[in-house]
Design an enzyme around this catalytic site. Structure first.
Site, PDB file in Angstrom:
ATOM      1  N   SER A 140       0.816  -1.222   0.000  1.00 18.29           N
ATOM      2  CA  SER A 140       0.000   0.000   0.000  1.00 18.29           C
ATOM      3  C   SER A 140       0.847   1.268   0.000  1.00 18.29           C
ATOM      4  O   SER A 140       2.075   1.222   0.130  1.00 18.29           O
ATOM      5  CB  SER A 140      -0.895  -0.005   1.238  1.00 18.29           C
ATOM      6  OG  SER A 140      -0.107   0.331   2.372  1.00 18.29           O
ATOM      7  N   CYS A 141       0.170   2.390  -0.116  1.00 18.41           N
ATOM      8  CA  CYS A 141       0.862   3.695  -0.161  1.00 18.41           C
ATOM      9  C   CYS A 141       1.634   3.962   1.128  1.00 18.41           C
ATOM     10  O   CYS A 141       2.812   4.351   1.094  1.00 18.41           O
ATOM     11  CB  CYS A 141      -0.151   4.799  -0.413  1.00 18.41           C
ATOM     12  SG  CYS A 141      -1.668   4.649   0.559  1.00 18.41           S
ATOM     13  N   ASN A 142       1.010   3.747   2.278  1.00 23.69           N
ATOM     14  CA  ASN A 142       1.706   3.980   3.551  1.00 23.69           C
ATOM     15  C   ASN A 142       2.893   3.039   3.705  1.00 23.69           C
ATOM     16  O   ASN A 142       3.970   3.443   4.142  1.00 23.69           O
ATOM     17  CB  ASN A 142       0.740   3.787   4.723  1.00 23.69           C
ATOM     18  CG  ASN A 142      -0.120   5.014   4.956  1.00 23.69           C
ATOM     19  OD1 ASN A 142       0.400   6.089   5.242  1.00 23.69           O
ATOM     20  ND2 ASN A 142      -1.427   4.875   4.805  1.00 23.69           N
ATOM     21  N   ARG A 169      -4.561  10.504   5.244  1.00 24.60           N
ATOM     22  CA  ARG A 169      -5.569  11.347   4.576  1.00 24.60           C
ATOM     23  C   ARG A 169      -6.910  10.606   4.596  1.00 24.60           C
ATOM     24  O   ARG A 169      -6.948   9.381   4.589  1.00 24.60           O
ATOM     25  CB  ARG A 169      -5.140  11.694   3.152  1.00 24.60           C
ATOM     26  CG  ARG A 169      -5.058  10.515   2.182  1.00 24.60           C
ATOM     27  CD  ARG A 169      -6.364  10.253   1.478  1.00 24.60           C
ATOM     28  NE  ARG A 169      -6.298   9.105   0.575  1.00 24.60           N
ATOM     29  CZ  ARG A 169      -6.557   7.861   0.933  1.00 24.60           C
ATOM     30  NH1 ARG A 169      -6.881   7.569   2.188  1.00 24.60           N
ATOM     31  NH2 ARG A 169      -6.515   6.882   0.032  1.00 24.60           N
ATOM     32  N   ALA A 196       2.405  -2.273  10.207  1.00 22.95           N
ATOM     33  CA  ALA A 196       3.632  -2.951  10.647  1.00 22.95           C
ATOM     34  C   ALA A 196       3.732  -4.322   9.987  1.00 22.95           C
ATOM     35  O   ALA A 196       4.773  -4.683   9.419  1.00 22.95           O
ATOM     36  CB  ALA A 196       3.648  -3.070  12.170  1.00 22.95           C
ATOM     37  N   HIS A 221      -0.521  11.602   3.142  1.00 25.50           N
ATOM     38  CA  HIS A 221      -0.302  11.069   4.482  1.00 25.50           C
ATOM     39  C   HIS A 221       0.974  11.696   5.044  1.00 25.50           C
ATOM     40  O   HIS A 221       1.875  12.073   4.286  1.00 25.50           O
ATOM     41  CB  HIS A 221      -0.037   9.561   4.458  1.00 25.50           C
ATOM     42  CG  HIS A 221      -1.062   8.713   3.772  1.00 25.50           C
ATOM     43  ND1 HIS A 221      -2.360   8.600   4.191  1.00 25.50           N
ATOM     44  CD2 HIS A 221      -0.952   7.873   2.702  1.00 25.50           C
ATOM     45  CE1 HIS A 221      -3.007   7.730   3.414  1.00 25.50           C
ATOM     46  NE2 HIS A 221      -2.179   7.290   2.506  1.00 25.50           N
TER      47      HIS A 221
HETATM   48  P1  NAD Z   1     -10.605   3.314  -6.697  1.00 31.44           P
HETATM   49  O1  NAD Z   1     -11.905   3.098  -6.063  1.00 31.44           O
HETATM   50  O2  NAD Z   1     -10.149   4.691  -7.000  1.00 31.44           O
HETATM   51  O3  NAD Z   1     -10.572   2.523  -8.083  1.00 31.44           O
HETATM   52  C1  NAD Z   1     -11.038   1.223  -8.229  1.00 31.44           C
HETATM   53  C2  NAD Z   1     -11.633   1.069  -9.620  1.00 31.44           C
HETATM   54  O4  NAD Z   1     -12.050  -0.283  -9.827  1.00 31.44           O
HETATM   55  C3  NAD Z   1     -12.860   1.943  -9.808  1.00 31.44           C
HETATM   56  O5  NAD Z   1     -12.776   2.568 -11.068  1.00 31.44           O
HETATM   57  C4  NAD Z   1     -14.021   0.925  -9.775  1.00 31.44           C
HETATM   58  O6  NAD Z   1     -15.114   1.336 -10.552  1.00 31.44           O
HETATM   59  C5  NAD Z   1     -13.367  -0.292 -10.368  1.00 31.44           C
HETATM   60  N1  NAD Z   1     -14.020  -1.553 -10.021  1.00 31.44           N
HETATM   61  C6  NAD Z   1     -14.838  -1.817  -8.977  1.00 31.44           C
HETATM   62  N2  NAD Z   1     -15.211  -3.108  -9.000  1.00 31.44           N
HETATM   63  C7  NAD Z   1     -14.640  -3.664 -10.094  1.00 31.44           C
HETATM   64  C8  NAD Z   1     -14.673  -4.950 -10.673  1.00 31.44           C
HETATM   65  N3  NAD Z   1     -15.359  -5.949 -10.116  1.00 31.44           N
HETATM   66  N4  NAD Z   1     -13.958  -5.171 -11.813  1.00 31.44           N
HETATM   67  C9  NAD Z   1     -13.235  -4.182 -12.379  1.00 31.44           C
HETATM   68  N5  NAD Z   1     -13.171  -2.935 -11.881  1.00 31.44           N
HETATM   69  C10 NAD Z   1     -13.867  -2.678 -10.745  1.00 31.44           C
HETATM   70  O7  NAD Z   1      -9.525   2.535  -5.840  1.00 31.44           O
HETATM   71  P2  NAD Z   1      -7.972   2.863  -5.700  1.00 31.44           P
HETATM   72  O8  NAD Z   1      -7.807   3.896  -4.666  1.00 31.44           O
HETATM   73  O9  NAD Z   1      -7.384   3.076  -7.047  1.00 31.44           O
HETATM   74  O10 NAD Z   1      -7.464   1.515  -5.071  1.00 31.44           O
HETATM   75  C11 NAD Z   1      -7.182   0.371  -5.844  1.00 31.44           C
HETATM   76  C12 NAD Z   1      -6.231  -0.519  -5.083  1.00 31.44           C
HETATM   77  O11 NAD Z   1      -5.022   0.207  -4.863  1.00 31.44           O
HETATM   78  C13 NAD Z   1      -6.697  -0.966  -3.697  1.00 31.44           C
HETATM   79  O12 NAD Z   1      -6.159  -2.234  -3.421  1.00 31.44           O
HETATM   80  C14 NAD Z   1      -6.059   0.059  -2.780  1.00 31.44           C
HETATM   81  O13 NAD Z   1      -5.889  -0.402  -1.467  1.00 31.44           O
HETATM   82  C15 NAD Z   1      -4.741   0.269  -3.469  1.00 31.44           C
HETATM   83  N6  NAD Z   1      -4.084   1.535  -3.183  1.00 31.44           N
HETATM   84  C16 NAD Z   1      -4.777   2.698  -3.116  1.00 31.44           C
HETATM   85  C17 NAD Z   1      -4.127   3.876  -2.826  1.00 31.44           C
HETATM   86  C18 NAD Z   1      -4.843   5.173  -2.676  1.00 31.44           C
HETATM   87  O14 NAD Z   1      -4.429   5.983  -1.880  1.00 31.44           O
HETATM   88  N7  NAD Z   1      -5.887   5.443  -3.412  1.00 31.44           N
HETATM   89  C19 NAD Z   1      -2.754   3.880  -2.644  1.00 31.44           C
HETATM   90  C20 NAD Z   1      -2.048   2.685  -2.770  1.00 31.44           C
HETATM   91  C21 NAD Z   1      -2.733   1.517  -3.026  1.00 31.44           C
END
Ligand code: NAD
Length: 338
Positions: A140-142, A169, A196, A221
């Site tokens: 993840s980002c953190n 955030r 952790a 964050h």
């Molecule tokens: P998000 O909600 O912005 O994007 C997810 C996308 O997937 C959306 O466009 C949604 O419509 C689509 N979706 C939903 N169900 C679906 C399905 N069944 N099939 C295909 N597409 C589908 O989410 P995000 O923030 O981009 O997070 C995605 C992943 O990245 C998660 O695992 C999250 O924990 C991780 N992540 C997020 C961040 C952050 O800060 N946003 C940072 C690092 C990692």
């Protein structure tokens, strides 16, 4: 030839990874998977990116909205070497069988359990462990932020233990219903937080404790990190270790006037696509050293910090290049470190 890449889930992370893969000289973005015919789908189509859908039901929704899709995810999987899954937390795991059956290498995100992939990945910590594997999970980002400074300092002076307080955030831009809007919430409401354990999916030997709260901001964050080192290190040695990492930016409040996250993002908006800051940002004047202990404050742009890691993970899985070369190529293509 180039490695053919597809992206499933076109939200905060997926849109950026698709853009970043399309900029690499050794990769080709074949298409993305969208569930809804919203503005992000329309923008992808306008940009000439082929849009696929999970199944016929979604294709019908797109047709009703006047948008013609290029096929279903099964069609996309026939065309790609690697699929980057950026669907919401836990959804990626529901796709892993489909990816395996299609014979496509898969990269998952930090919202999935570590067991979703053969290895958890952070480019500057364990690139080599992912080389040639069929699947990897970019943490993840953190966790990526923590690993950036931990691995930079570990390779220079050796890290024994870490204690970090994370100020998270509340939401990303499109998440209009997330909060809090007026609270500091323990998130999760117990210590240690899951971060952790997530760091240990990459560095299993590390003694680390984390605690986290979430606050009403969307920008970044912020972490207060304390490390116990394997030996004594001066403040300058620690700063040198951070400065020589290719994905860490050390900013000086006294020289630049940057004292917080809004100024980092304000500056980035003028010179970086979308105002993204994929580097870990360390506040220079926060770095304090005493014997074998060091502490500092760092900021993580959650929307973009994992983007270069996803690009490097594609190279690791497909054996396109070694870690050092991949980080260089990715940084150059994305303008990181400039
Ligand atoms: P998000 O909600 O912005 O994007 C997810 C996308 O997937 C959306 O466009 C949604 O419509 C689509 N979706 C939903 N169900 C679906 C399905 N069944 N099939 C295909 N597409 C589908 O989410 P995000 O923030 O981009 O997070 C995605 C992943 O990245 C998660 O695992 C999250 O924990 C991780 N992540 C997020 C961040 C952050 O800060 N946003 C940072 C690092 C990692």
């Amino acid at each position: 030839g180039k490695v053919a890449v597809g992206v499933n889930g076109y939200g905060t992370i997926g849109r950026r990874v698709a853009w970043a893969a399309g900029l690499q000289p050794d990769m080709e973005l074949v298409g993305v998977v969208k569930t809804k015919p919203d503005y992000a789908a329309a923008q992808a189509m306008s940009a000439g990116i082929p849009v696929y859908v999970p199944g016929e039901a979604e294709a019908e929704r797109f047709r009703k909205a006047g948008l013609e899709v290029s096929g279903t995810i099964r069609d996309l999987l026939r065309e790609v070497d690697v699929i980057v899954d950026a669907t919401p937390d836990g959804v990626g795991a529901t796709y892993s069988k489909l990816y395996r059956e299609a014979g496509v290498k898969a990269i998952f995100q930090g919202g999935e359990e570590a067991s979703v992939a053969q290895v958890s990945f952070s480019a500057l910590c364990n690139y080599d462990e992912a080389v040639g594997k069929d699947s990897a999970r970019v943490v993840s980002c953190n966790t990526t932020g923590l690993l950036r400074s931990i691995c930079a300092i570990n390779s220079a002076v050796g890290v024994r233990a870490v204690n970090a307080f994370l100020v998270r955030r509340a939401a990303d831009m499109h998440e209009v219903k997330r909060g809090p809007i007026n609270s500091v919430v323990l998130n999760p409401p117990r210590v240690p937080s899951h971060h952790a354990g997530d760091v240990r999916t990459v560095l299993p030997w590390l003694d680390i404790t984390t605690a986290a709260v979430v606050v009403p901001t969307t920008l970044m964050h912020v972490h207060y990190v304390t490390m116990k080192l394997k030996g004594n290190a001066s403040r300058e040695e620690v700063l040198d270790a951070l400065r020589s990492s290719p994905r860490v930016l050390v900013v000086s409040a006294s020289k630049s006037g940057v004292e917080g996250t809004s100024q980092i993002i304000d500056a980035a908006r003028h010179i970086r696509p979308r105002g993204d800051v994929p580097e870990l940002v360390v506040f220079e004047e926060s770095v304090l050293s005493k014997g074998d202990e060091v502490s500092f404050i760092q900021a993580v742009h959650q929307e973009s910090i994992v983007v270069p890691e996803n690009v490097d993970a594609i190279r690791a899985l497909t054996g396109l290049s070694d870690g050092e070369q991949s980080v260089k190529l990715t940084n150059y293509a994305l303008g990181i470190g400039k």
